[in-house]
Write an enzyme that holds these catalytic residues in place. Structure first.
Site, PDB file in Angstrom:
ATOM      1  N   ASP A  46      -8.904   2.329  -6.761  1.00 21.78           N
ATOM      2  CA  ASP A  46      -7.477   2.222  -6.456  1.00 21.78           C
ATOM      3  C   ASP A  46      -7.242   1.551  -5.095  1.00 21.78           C
ATOM      4  O   ASP A  46      -6.484   0.584  -4.976  1.00 21.78           O
ATOM      5  CB  ASP A  46      -6.924   3.653  -6.360  1.00 21.78           C
ATOM      6  CG  ASP A  46      -5.696   3.857  -7.200  1.00 21.78           C
ATOM      7  OD1 ASP A  46      -5.230   2.891  -7.812  1.00 21.78           O
ATOM      8  OD2 ASP A  46      -5.204   4.999  -7.231  1.00 21.78           O
ATOM      9  N   GLU A  69       1.488   1.174  -5.044  1.00 22.22           N
ATOM     10  CA  GLU A  69       1.444   2.624  -5.245  1.00 22.22           C
ATOM     11  C   GLU A  69       0.735   3.364  -4.117  1.00 22.22           C
ATOM     12  O   GLU A  69       1.068   4.503  -3.825  1.00 22.22           O
ATOM     13  CB  GLU A  69       0.761   2.947  -6.588  1.00 22.22           C
ATOM     14  CG  GLU A  69       0.806   4.443  -6.870  1.00 22.22           C
ATOM     15  CD  GLU A  69       0.422   4.816  -8.291  1.00 22.22           C
ATOM     16  OE1 GLU A  69      -0.277   4.035  -8.950  1.00 22.22           O
ATOM     17  OE2 GLU A  69       0.827   5.911  -8.719  1.00 22.22           O
ATOM     18  N   ASP A 122       0.675  -2.019  -9.188  1.00 18.27           N
ATOM     19  CA  ASP A 122      -0.061  -0.789  -9.503  1.00 18.27           C
ATOM     20  C   ASP A 122      -1.531  -1.188  -9.555  1.00 18.27           C
ATOM     21  O   ASP A 122      -1.973  -1.860 -10.493  1.00 18.27           O
ATOM     22  CB  ASP A 122       0.406  -0.196 -10.840  1.00 18.27           C
ATOM     23  CG  ASP A 122      -0.071   1.250 -10.976  1.00 18.27           C
ATOM     24  OD1 ASP A 122      -1.013   1.633 -10.264  1.00 18.27           O
ATOM     25  OD2 ASP A 122       0.515   1.985 -11.799  1.00 18.27           O
ATOM     26  N   ILE A 124      -4.297   0.537  -9.995  1.00 16.19           N
ATOM     27  CA  ILE A 124      -4.872   1.039 -11.252  1.00 16.19           C
ATOM     28  C   ILE A 124      -3.813   1.883 -11.923  1.00 16.19           C
ATOM     29  O   ILE A 124      -3.449   2.958 -11.442  1.00 16.19           O
ATOM     30  CB  ILE A 124      -6.114   1.936 -11.058  1.00 16.19           C
ATOM     31  CG1 ILE A 124      -7.288   1.151 -10.520  1.00 16.19           C
ATOM     32  CG2 ILE A 124      -6.521   2.531 -12.423  1.00 16.19           C
ATOM     33  CD1 ILE A 124      -8.616   1.891 -10.657  1.00 16.19           C
ATOM     34  N   ASP A 125      -3.305   1.389 -13.012  1.00 15.83           N
ATOM     35  CA  ASP A 125      -2.385   2.158 -13.831  1.00 15.83           C
ATOM     36  C   ASP A 125      -3.234   2.825 -14.909  1.00 15.83           C
ATOM     37  O   ASP A 125      -4.106   2.174 -15.495  1.00 15.83           O
ATOM     38  CB  ASP A 125      -1.359   1.205 -14.459  1.00 15.83           C
ATOM     39  CG  ASP A 125      -0.311   1.958 -15.251  1.00 15.83           C
ATOM     40  OD1 ASP A 125       0.061   3.066 -14.844  1.00 15.83           O
ATOM     41  OD2 ASP A 125       0.139   1.415 -16.276  1.00 15.83           O
ATOM     42  N   THR A 127      -4.998   6.047 -14.390  1.00 19.52           N
ATOM     43  CA  THR A 127      -6.222   6.512 -13.705  1.00 19.52           C
ATOM     44  C   THR A 127      -7.034   7.447 -14.620  1.00 19.52           C
ATOM     45  O   THR A 127      -8.260   7.438 -14.572  1.00 19.52           O
ATOM     46  CB  THR A 127      -5.888   7.248 -12.395  1.00 19.52           C
ATOM     47  OG1 THR A 127      -4.930   8.261 -12.668  1.00 19.52           O
ATOM     48  CG2 THR A 127      -5.325   6.292 -11.367  1.00 19.52           C
ATOM     49  N   ASP A 271       4.958   1.065 -12.686  1.00 17.12           N
ATOM     50  CA  ASP A 271       4.448   1.443 -14.002  1.00 17.12           C
ATOM     51  C   ASP A 271       5.111   0.653 -15.129  1.00 17.12           C
ATOM     52  O   ASP A 271       4.732   0.799 -16.295  1.00 17.12           O
ATOM     53  CB  ASP A 271       4.680   2.941 -14.262  1.00 17.12           C
ATOM     54  CG  ASP A 271       3.693   3.814 -13.502  1.00 17.12           C
ATOM     55  OD1 ASP A 271       2.582   3.341 -13.223  1.00 17.12           O
ATOM     56  OD2 ASP A 271       4.044   4.969 -13.184  1.00 17.12           O
TER      57      ASP A 271
END
Ligand code: AMP
Ligand code: MG
Length: 339
Positions: A46, A69, A122, A124-125, A127, A271
């Site tokens: 991330d 994020e 984002d 890492i969307d 996780t 998101d």
């Protein structure tokens, strides 16, 4: 052609970030870590992904704010020195001279607030999907005057063809407002235009929803899908890969109705922004559960929206009507649909 440079830079930014994520997942995610509930792989990926994407965006568009994020406040704590060392080690595979301080600075470059023109990221969307070896995505979008203009969405674990799950994986979706949506293999290859499915053939239509039951209302989602004629079981997928699935015709509908468990939850712009433009440019529609457009102009939390409906188009209205006919009660806690 518009936004040529923005599109190119966005593709480069998410591709670098995705490469870092894939390396971290290959090297750090293992069953042991999962059993121990160890989230460090996703933390490293991330932060590393946000650092790389923001560094690249800032090098090309120094004036543009980035609403991402993550922030580096925790990572700067002495207790997390080991984690920062790991993040820096991965970032150095792309920026060989990066110092830990620079890495934190790049992450924090993603802490801006919404402006007339801004990027939202984002890193890492999904996780939970990342840790489960399922789907996850790196999502980046450029918003101007509240309207999404450019988006790049990488789904490193998504099969290029869903009906060939053992085939090549890794897809990048790109869209520019007014110019259509395209997909390319992440490993290289050309971009091809993608389109949502035609609804004339109702048999075989599917809907897609989260794997995580707490990110929606699965009982109600199934009821609404049935109400509009979708009889197949849902396809469950983590992350904005769901938007990619609708955009390329794998599913006709993506429902994300408020979880009865978290009635106060508000959706976040990162998101949804990248996925929304990809679906709209592929011919589909995206609104909240009341049919309102998603608000990308106000705050990182979408205070004016509840739930999300993503569809191939024509039966969007029918979905809104089914929800409005008393089948959805976002504030109630029982989670039961009204009769
Ligand atoms: P998905 O993989 O589609 O289930 O969604 C992952 C995203 O769900 C994360 O990026 C979170 O921001 C978001 N999320 C976390 N809690 C909730 C919730 N209660 N309702 C909806 N989305 C949530
Ligand atoms: Mg997310």
């Amino acid at each position: 052609m518009n936004y040529i440079q923005e599109k190119q830079v966005a593709i480069e930014a998410v591709t670098k970030a995705a490469t870092l994520c894939m390396r971290v997942r290959a090297e750090m995610v293992n069953l042991n870590a999962l059993e121990k509930g160890d989230r460090s792989p996703v933390t490293v990926a991330d932060f590393g992904a946000q650092a790389l994407a923001c560094q690249h965006l800032k090098a090309n568009f120094p004036q543009d704010p980035i609403v991402g994020e993550e922030d580096a406040a925790d990572l700067r704590q002495p207790d997390n020195a080991h984690q920062l060392t790991l993040v820096t080690r991965y970032v150095r595979q792309f920026q060989p001279k990066a110092t830990p301080d620079e890495v934190c600075g790049w992450i924090d470059a993603g802490n801006a607030t919404i402006a007339d023109r801004y990027w939202t990221l984002d890193p890492i969307d999904g996780t939970k999907g990342f840790l489960r070896n399922d789907q996850y995505a790196i999502a980046l979008a450029l918003v101007e005057g509240g309207d999404i203009k450019v988006s790049a969405l990488v789904c490193p674990a998504l099969p290029l063809a869903l009906d060939n799950p053992e085939g090549e994986k890794g897809a990048i979706f790109v869209a520019v407002r007014g110019e259509g949506a395209k997909m390319a293999p992440l490993n290289g290859g050309s971009f091809v235009p993608i389109h949502v499915c035609r609804e004339s053939d109702k048999t075989g239509l599917r809907f897609v929803e989260s794997v995580e039951a707490d990110h929606g209302n699965q009982a109600l989602q199934a009821a609404i899908a049935r109400a509009v004629g979708i009889t197949q079981p849902s396809l469950r997928m983590d992350s904005q890969a769901k938007y990619g699935a609708v955009a390329r015709g794998d599913a006709a509908l993506y429902l994300r109705l408020p979880s009865p468990k978290y009635p106060g939850y508000r959706e976040k712009i990162w998101d949804h922004a990248a996925g929304t433009l990809v679906v709209e440019e592929a011919g589909g529609r995206v609104t909240d559960m009341y049919g309102q457009p998603l608000d990308f102009a106000s705050d990182h939390l979408m205070h004016h929206n509840r739930g999300v409906i993503v569809s191939a188009g024509p039966f969007h209205e029918a979905v809104i009507v089914a929800i409005a006919q008393g089948k959805a009660e976002p504030e109630e806690t029982s989670g039961k649909a009204k009769p």
